[in-house]
Design an enzyme around this catalytic site. Structure first.
Site, short mmCIF file in Angstrom:
data_model
loop_
_atom_site.label_atom_id
_atom_site.label_comp_id
_atom_site.label_asym_id
_atom_site.label_seq_id
_atom_site.Cartn_x
_atom_site.Cartn_y
_atom_site.Cartn_z
N GLU A 1 0.83 -1.20 0.00
CA GLU A 1 0.00 0.00 0.00
C GLU A 1 0.87 1.25 0.00
OE1 GLU A 1 -2.81 -3.02 1.80
OE2 GLU A 1 -0.89 -2.29 2.54
N THR A 2 0.34 2.30 -0.61
CA THR A 2 0.93 3.63 -0.57
C THR A 2 -0.18 4.58 -0.15
OG1 THR A 2 2.52 3.14 -2.32
CG2 THR A 2 2.01 5.46 -1.94
#
Length: 277
Positions: A37-38
């Protein structure tokens, strides 16, 4: 996140000052960072929130996630130059209270996730099959059940650590199960004992693009697991070890607090820089 050791735990990239970025650009950046995830920090749109946390996989934005929530709060506090902070973080799932303590490059963060929601238990055999296991690997008493504290994951209790270590998930079967149960992650786990002090061992699997990915630490599944164990065994707290089999050991601490679950852990900062677009 969920470690104080560099290059262990679950990695996260946090992008500050992201109000001007559109959805397509955020997906592209998430693919470029190649993290599970970012996150993108934006001005809040919900009453009472301190910031808006947009959470992206390499494919799409998701409602909620654990280590991106805690890690983003650490990044926001570090950018503000404070050593302690309490935030109200806005995600698609709602507004979650988060607390942060920083000491140099190491931090500790905790959050209250959303109140638990429980789906109906399902037949364990297709789930075990999707993980490359058989009927003998099922826990003799606990059910396979979708649970959410912000996003639904599938809790999969197993008989022992041997089963947990030898799993070999199958892409098409994992995809089918996630679609059928409206869950994001299959979360097989083993309890070492019934008391709060006994550690829980878990692994997290999800289908993305053309393969099954394993998650080193799944905070958004640790919360549901704590709620699940509280309902079915009476445990009020659990320390969860995850990521061991993939060489990125993580420690997730969970506890029942009122009608919510608190998820906490350590965080270490390994890289800071500027993004040029």
């Amino acid at each position: 996140m969920f470690t104080s050791t560099p290059l262990a735990g679950n990695g996260l990239a946090v992008i500050h000052d992201a109000d001007a970025l559109d959805d397509a650009t955020m997906v592209s950046i998430a693919r470029e960072t190649a993290q599970s995830e970012t996150t993108f920090v934006q001005t809040p749109t919900a009453d009472g929130a301190d910031y808006r946390n947009r959470i992206y996989t390499m494919v799409e934005e998701i409602r909620f996630a654990g280590h991106p929530s805690l890690g983003t709060a650490v990044a926001v506090a570090r950018a503000a130059g404070v050593t302690e902070a309490r935030y109200r973080q806005q995600t698609i799932a709602g507004v979650q209270p988060v607390e942060v303590e920083l000491a140099g490059n190491v931090a500790r963060a905790s959050m209250l996730q959303e109140p638990a929601e429980f789906g109906e238990p399902i037949d364990p055999l297709p789930v075990l099959g999707a993980l490359g296991l058989g009927p003998a690997d099922a826990h003799p008493e606990l059910p396979v059940q979708p649970v959410s504290t912000g996003i639904y994951h599938l809790m999969v209790p197993l008989r022992d650590r041997v089963a947990l270590e030898r799993m070999r998930p199958t892409l098409k079967r994992v995809e089918a199960l996630e679609a059928k149960t409206s869950t994001m992650v299959l979360y097989p786990f083993v309890c070492e004992g019934p008391s709060d002090d006994e550690r829980v061992h878990a692994r997290g699997f999800f289908a993305e693009r053309d393969h099954v990915l394993e998650d080193p630490a799944t905070g958004s599944a640790a919360g549901p697991l704590c709620a699940y164990l509280h309902r079915h065994t009476g445990r009020t707290a659990s320390t969860i070890a995850q990521g061991v089999e993939m060489g990125r050991p993580s420690r997730l601490e969970t506890a029942i607090v009122g009608d919510r679950v608190q998820v906490a852990g350590d965080c270490v900062i390994v890289l800071e820089g500027e993004l040029h677009l």
